[in-house]
Design an enzyme around this catalytic site. Structure first.
Site, mmCIF file in Angstrom:
data_model
loop_
_atom_site.group_PDB
_atom_site.id
_atom_site.type_symbol
_atom_site.label_atom_id
_atom_site.label_comp_id
_atom_site.label_asym_id
_atom_site.label_seq_id
_atom_site.Cartn_x
_atom_site.Cartn_y
_atom_site.Cartn_z
ATOM 1 N N ASN A 83 -4.674 -21.260 58.048
ATOM 2 C CA ASN A 83 -3.900 -20.141 57.502
ATOM 3 C C ASN A 83 -3.814 -20.238 55.986
ATOM 4 O O ASN A 83 -4.088 -21.291 55.404
ATOM 5 C CB ASN A 83 -2.496 -20.074 58.134
ATOM 6 C CG ASN A 83 -1.933 -21.449 58.393
ATOM 7 O OD1 ASN A 83 -1.646 -22.182 57.449
ATOM 8 N ND2 ASN A 83 -1.801 -21.827 59.653
ATOM 9 N N SER A 87 1.750 -16.599 60.968
ATOM 10 C CA SER A 87 1.113 -17.825 61.442
ATOM 11 C C SER A 87 2.173 -18.770 61.995
ATOM 12 O O SER A 87 3.253 -18.910 61.410
ATOM 13 C CB SER A 87 0.397 -18.496 60.269
ATOM 14 O OG SER A 87 0.189 -19.855 60.581
ATOM 15 N N GLU A 142 2.328 -21.712 61.737
ATOM 16 C CA GLU A 142 2.559 -22.815 60.786
ATOM 17 C C GLU A 142 3.411 -22.377 59.593
ATOM 18 O O GLU A 142 3.412 -23.061 58.564
ATOM 19 C CB GLU A 142 1.220 -23.340 60.255
ATOM 20 C CG GLU A 142 0.310 -23.937 61.285
ATOM 21 C CD GLU A 142 0.729 -25.307 61.734
ATOM 22 O OE1 GLU A 142 1.893 -25.710 61.490
ATOM 23 O OE2 GLU A 142 -0.090 -25.982 62.361
ATOM 24 N N HIS A 144 -8.949 -26.636 59.043
ATOM 25 C CA HIS A 144 -9.258 -27.627 60.081
ATOM 26 C C HIS A 144 -10.697 -28.116 59.892
ATOM 27 O O HIS A 144 -11.436 -28.274 60.852
ATOM 28 C CB HIS A 144 -9.113 -27.012 61.470
ATOM 29 C CG HIS A 144 -7.700 -26.728 61.872
ATOM 30 N ND1 HIS A 144 -7.366 -26.280 63.123
ATOM 31 C CD2 HIS A 144 -6.533 -26.825 61.192
ATOM 32 C CE1 HIS A 144 -6.042 -26.106 63.193
ATOM 33 N NE2 HIS A 144 -5.523 -26.434 62.039
ATOM 34 N N HIS A 176 -4.892 -33.375 63.037
ATOM 35 C CA HIS A 176 -4.761 -31.923 62.912
ATOM 36 C C HIS A 176 -5.677 -31.328 61.832
ATOM 37 O O HIS A 176 -6.651 -30.655 62.160
ATOM 38 C CB HIS A 176 -3.279 -31.635 62.634
ATOM 39 C CG HIS A 176 -2.930 -30.200 62.488
ATOM 40 N ND1 HIS A 176 -1.637 -29.734 62.617
ATOM 41 C CD2 HIS A 176 -3.674 -29.108 62.184
ATOM 42 C CE1 HIS A 176 -1.615 -28.430 62.430
ATOM 43 N NE2 HIS A 176 -2.839 -28.020 62.156
HETATM 44 ZN ZN LIG Z 1 -3.472 -26.132 61.724
#
Ligand SMILES: [Zn+2]
Length: 221
Positions: A27, A70, A72, A93, A154
């Site tokens: 994001n 998002s 996150e 990622h 992650h």
């Molecule tokens: Zn992530």
């Protein structure tokens, strides 16, 4: 729609094009006023437009937009709260940075470009489930006053004053992770001296020294 919205969509296209994210993961956000604009949850990057972005006011966690932000967003909110100098955040990622995040091993200033854009080590934040406030706090703590942090198991978060620089942070950390891995196959890894890292970062930030001249741009060689 503003220029900032256009820049967010441009950044989203770039992280997708550079394969720093796959599917709808990752994001991008940018600060405006008391809050920030962030990409929506679960939307393919090639379909995302400026009108899909969501505005979040971190003071009350309220968001404005057609979609959910998002998942996150707490991570972004916590970093903006602690870092008034931070104007943009890119979360990816990407494969090599994530390999370091899985091995829970810091990416080190082994080359001049990473010393310039991050100013030193990229630490690994303690693991917490994605989307939680615990992850947001762990990440902001491990980030400290630097501008990149790995999230255990992650991915990577890059921060900067603007989107272009935050994207560059993610690209250079990814490249450095790949270089470290390859260098380790060849032998011992040599980390740049702390004093040299400090000088490289200073040149980069201030434009003094050979680092940001018009003739050789960001190349210090
Ligand atoms: Zn992530």
């Amino acid at each position: 729609m503003t220029a900032l919205h256009g820049q967010i969509i441009k950044t989203v296209r770039e992280i997708s094009r550079d394969k720093l994210v796959l599917g709808t993961w990752g994001n991008v956000s940018a600060r405006e006023g008391k809050g920030f604009w962030i990409t929506p949850s679960g939307m393919p990057y090639d379909q995302m437009t400026e009108s899909d972005l969501v505005y979040i006011n971190p003071a009350d966690g309220k968001f404005t937009g057609r979609w959910k932000p998002s998942s996150e967003w707490r991570l972004h909110a916590e970093i903006y709260r602690r870092r008034p100098d931070c104007g943009a955040i890119v979360h990816t990622h990407s494969i090599y940075a994530t390999a370091f995040a899985v091995a829970r091993t810091a990416v080190l200033p082994v080359t001049e470009d990473i010393a310039q854009v991050t100013g030193g080590r990229v630490e690994v934040a303690d693991y917490a489930l994605s989307g939680t406030q615990e992850l947001a706090v762990n990440a902001a703590k491990a980030l400290g006053d630097r501008n990149a942090v790995l999230l255990a198991g992650h991915g990577l978060v890059g921060t900067a004053a603007d989107l272009q620089e935050a994207l560059k942070v993610c690209q250079i950390v990814e490249k450095t992770a790949q270089v470290m891995l390859l260098a380790r196959l060849l032998g011992e890894i040599h980390v740049l001296e702390e004093e040299d890292v400090r000088r490289l970062r200073h040149f980069y930030l201030t434009g003094y020294g050979p680092g940001r001249g018009e003739d050789n741009n960001e190349n210090i060689n």
